[in-house]
Design a protein around this motif. Structure first.
Motif, short mmCIF file in Angstrom:
data_model
loop_
_atom_site.label_atom_id
_atom_site.label_comp_id
_atom_site.label_asym_id
_atom_site.label_seq_id
_atom_site.Cartn_x
_atom_site.Cartn_y
_atom_site.Cartn_z
N ASN A 124 31.05 55.08 -53.78
CA ASN A 124 30.40 54.31 -52.72
C ASN A 124 31.08 54.52 -51.38
N ASN A 125 32.41 54.50 -51.37
CA ASN A 125 33.14 54.71 -50.12
C ASN A 125 32.93 56.10 -49.56
N ALA A 126 32.87 57.11 -50.45
CA ALA A 126 32.64 58.48 -50.00
C ALA A 126 31.28 58.62 -49.33
N ILE A 127 30.28 57.97 -49.88
CA ILE A 127 28.94 58.04 -49.31
C ILE A 127 28.87 57.25 -48.01
N ARG A 128 29.47 56.06 -47.98
CA ARG A 128 29.42 55.22 -46.80
C ARG A 128 30.09 55.87 -45.59
N CYS A 129 31.16 56.60 -45.82
CA CYS A 129 31.87 57.22 -44.69
C CYS A 129 31.34 58.60 -44.34
N GLY A 130 30.33 59.08 -45.08
CA GLY A 130 29.68 60.34 -44.73
C GLY A 130 30.24 61.57 -45.40
N GLU A 131 31.18 61.42 -46.32
CA GLU A 131 31.77 62.58 -46.98
C GLU A 131 30.94 63.08 -48.15
N ALA A 132 29.99 62.30 -48.61
CA ALA A 132 29.13 62.71 -49.73
C ALA A 132 27.73 62.19 -49.51
N GLU A 133 26.75 62.98 -49.97
CA GLU A 133 25.36 62.54 -49.93
C GLU A 133 24.89 62.11 -51.31
N HIS A 134 25.33 62.84 -52.33
CA HIS A 134 24.97 62.50 -53.71
C HIS A 134 26.24 62.48 -54.56
N ALA A 135 26.38 61.46 -55.40
CA ALA A 135 27.57 61.34 -56.25
C ALA A 135 27.16 60.92 -57.66
N LEU A 136 27.88 61.45 -58.62
CA LEU A 136 27.70 61.08 -60.02
C LEU A 136 28.88 60.22 -60.46
N VAL A 137 28.59 59.05 -61.00
CA VAL A 137 29.63 58.13 -61.47
C VAL A 137 29.42 57.91 -62.96
N VAL A 138 30.48 58.13 -63.73
CA VAL A 138 30.37 58.09 -65.20
C VAL A 138 31.47 57.21 -65.78
N GLY A 139 31.13 56.46 -66.82
CA GLY A 139 32.12 55.82 -67.66
C GLY A 139 31.95 56.39 -69.06
N ALA A 140 33.01 56.94 -69.63
CA ALA A 140 32.89 57.61 -70.93
C ALA A 140 34.17 57.44 -71.73
N GLU A 141 34.01 57.17 -73.02
CA GLU A 141 35.19 56.94 -73.87
C GLU A 141 34.96 57.41 -75.30
N VAL A 142 36.03 57.93 -75.91
CA VAL A 142 36.10 58.11 -77.36
C VAL A 142 37.28 57.26 -77.83
N LEU A 143 37.04 55.96 -77.94
CA LEU A 143 38.10 55.02 -78.30
C LEU A 143 38.49 55.11 -79.76
N SER A 144 37.63 55.70 -80.59
CA SER A 144 37.96 55.83 -82.01
C SER A 144 39.24 56.63 -82.22
N GLY A 145 39.56 57.50 -81.26
CA GLY A 145 40.77 58.31 -81.37
C GLY A 145 42.04 57.60 -80.97
N VAL A 146 41.92 56.39 -80.38
CA VAL A 146 43.11 55.61 -80.00
C VAL A 146 43.08 54.24 -80.68
N THR A 147 42.41 54.18 -81.82
CA THR A 147 42.27 52.93 -82.56
C THR A 147 43.28 52.88 -83.71
N ASN A 148 43.98 51.78 -83.83
CA ASN A 148 44.84 51.53 -84.98
C ASN A 148 43.97 50.93 -86.08
N TRP A 149 43.55 51.75 -87.02
CA TRP A 149 42.59 51.33 -88.03
C TRP A 149 43.17 50.37 -89.06
N SER A 150 44.46 50.07 -88.96
CA SER A 150 45.06 49.07 -89.85
C SER A 150 45.21 47.71 -89.17
N ASP A 151 44.86 47.63 -87.89
CA ASP A 151 44.96 46.39 -87.12
C ASP A 151 43.59 45.74 -87.02
N ARG A 152 43.37 44.69 -87.80
CA ARG A 152 42.05 44.08 -87.83
C ARG A 152 41.69 43.39 -86.51
N GLY A 153 42.69 43.08 -85.70
CA GLY A 153 42.42 42.44 -84.42
C GLY A 153 41.83 43.35 -83.37
#
Length: 331
Positions: A124-153
Motif C-alpha cells: 500500500n505504501n509503495a503504491i501511495r508514494c508512486g513507486e508501484a502501480e500494481h502489487a501482489l500481496v500473498v500470505g502463504a504457509e506450510v505449517l505442517s513442517g513446523v508442527t510438534n505432532w506430539s503436542d496436543r495443544g
C-alpha cells in the motif's frame, strides 16, 4: 498521494484433509475437545513435497486472473510467511520466477500470523508514494513442517494454505483507507519457535507429509488468548477511527483464523453480529499469514462483498505483532 485498491483475490489449499478424528490416533485428544476449544473440525496439509512458494503461486494466479493484471506488469511482490521454502532466496523471489513477474521487486515479510497485513502495508505504501502501480500481496504457509505432532495443544490448530490479492493504483477515493501495525517483543515468549527436531507420528495419518524442519512452534495459550483479544480490540478501534468508519458501517470483518473463541470474543466486544464476521477456521484451522487472504478470497467468491462495502481485516501473531486494515471493496 495515490490510493491502492484490491482488484483481484485468490486462494489455494492442499487436497489432503486431516480431521480431528485422524488426530485422535496421534495424541490424547478428541473431536469434541478440539471443536469446543478451537472451532476447528479439519485442516489441509501439503503433501508430496509441495512447498510454500507453490501454494503461493496457485493463489497468486487466481488473483491475477481476476484482476486482469498481467504478472509481467507487477512492480512489487510481497509475501508474508514464516515457512519459506528455504532461508534464502526469499519465497517472494521464488514466486516471482514461477509466475513470470519479471520486473517486480520481491521480498518476504516475517511477522508471524500478522504477515499478510504487514505485507499489505508495504505494498500500500509503495503504491501511495508512486513507486508501484500494481502489487501482489500473498500470505502463504506450510505449517505442517513446523508442527510438534506430539503436542496436543498446538498440533490440532495448524494447517497449510495460501491467499493472495492484487493491488492497483487509483486516483479515486476508494481502496485501502487505513492500515495500522503494532508489535511488542516483550511478549515474544508466548509464541515462538525452538530449534529442535520433531518426529512425525508413527501412525501414517498424513501419507506423503513433507519432511519436518529442524524447529517447531511452541505456544503458551492462556495468556496469549487474553493478550490477543485485548490487542485486536484496541487496533480495530484505532483503525476504524483513522478511517472515520463506525462499527455499524462495516459490511464484513475478516479476522485472523486462530481460534473461534478469540474471534467471538472480539466480535462481542465490538458489537458485531455473527453474519458480519467471516470464518473458515472450521475447515482450514490456523494457517498463520495465509488465513486472512484465504478467507477474504472465499468471502468475495461467495458474494459476501460488493463494491463500496467497508471491510475490516484484523490479525495477531508471533512477535508479538498485530495489525488491522480498513478497505473499501472495489470488485
Amino acid at each position: 498521494m495515490h490510493n491502492a485498491k484490491v482488484v483481484g483475490a485468490g486462494s489455494y489449499t492442499p487436497e489432503t484433509v486431516v480431521t480431528n478424528r485422524d488426530l485422535e490416533k496421534v495424541v490424547d485428544t478428541s473431536d469434541d475437545w478440539i471443536t469446543r476449544r478451537t472451532g476447528i473440525k479439519e485442516r489441509r496439509i501439503a503433501t508430496g513435497g509441495m512447498v510454500t512458494s507453490e501454494l503461493a503461486a496457485r493463489a497468486a494466479r487466481q488473483a491475477l486472473e481476476q484482476s486482469g493484471v498481467d504478472a509481467c506488469d507487477l512492480d512489487l511482490v510481497v509475501v508474508g510467511t514464516v515457512t519459506p521454502d528455504r532461508q534464502f532466496p526469499s519465497c517472494a523471489c521464488v514466486l516471482q520466477e514461477k509466475i513470470g513477474a519479471r520486473k517486480a521487486a520481491s521480498m518476504d515479510v516475517s511477522a508471524g500470523c500478522s504477515g499478510f497485513i504487514y505485507a499489505l502495508s508495504v505494498a500500500n505504501n509503495a503504491i501511495r508514494c508512486g513507486e508501484a502501480e500494481h502489487a501482489l500481496v500473498v500470505g502463504a504457509e506450510v505449517l505442517s513442517g513446523v508442527t510438534n505432532w506430539s503436542d496436543r495443544g498446538t498440533c490440532v490448530l495448524l494447517g497449510d494454505g495460501a491467499g493472495a490479492v492484487v493491488l492497483s493504483r487509483t486516483e479515486e477515493d476508494t481502496g485501502i483507507k487505513a492500515v495500522h501495525l503494532r508489535s511488542d517483543g516483550s511478549f515474544g515468549h508466548l509464541l515462538y519457535s525452538v530449534d529442535k527436531d520433531c518426529e512425525l507420528p508413527s501412525l501414517d495419518i498424513v501419507p506423503g507429509i513433507n519432511e519436518q524442519r529442524p524447529f517447531y512452534l511452541v505456544m503458551d495459550g492462556k495468556p496469549l488468548f487474553k493478550k490477543a483479544v485485548e490487542c485486536l480490540e484496541e487496533i480495530t478501534r484505532w483503525t476504524l477511527d483513522k478511517a472515520q468508519v463506525k462499527v455499524e458501517e462495516l459490511a464484513l470483518m475478516v479476522p485472523h483464523q486462530a481460534n473461534i473463541r478469540i474471534i467471538n470474543a472480539l466480535a462481542q466486544r465490538l458489537g458485531l453480529t455473527e453474519d458480519k464476521v467471516y470464518t473458515t477456521i472450521d475447515r482450514y484451522g490456523n494457517t498463520s499469514s495465509a488465513s486472512i487472504p484465504m478467507a477474504l478470497a472465499e468471502a468475495a467468491s461467495v458474494g459476501r462483498l460488493a463494491p463500496k462495502d467497508k471491510l475490516l481485516m484484523v490479525t495477531f501473531g508471533a512477535g508479538l505483532t498485530w495489525g488491522a486494515s480498513l478497505v473499501e471493496w472495489s470488485i
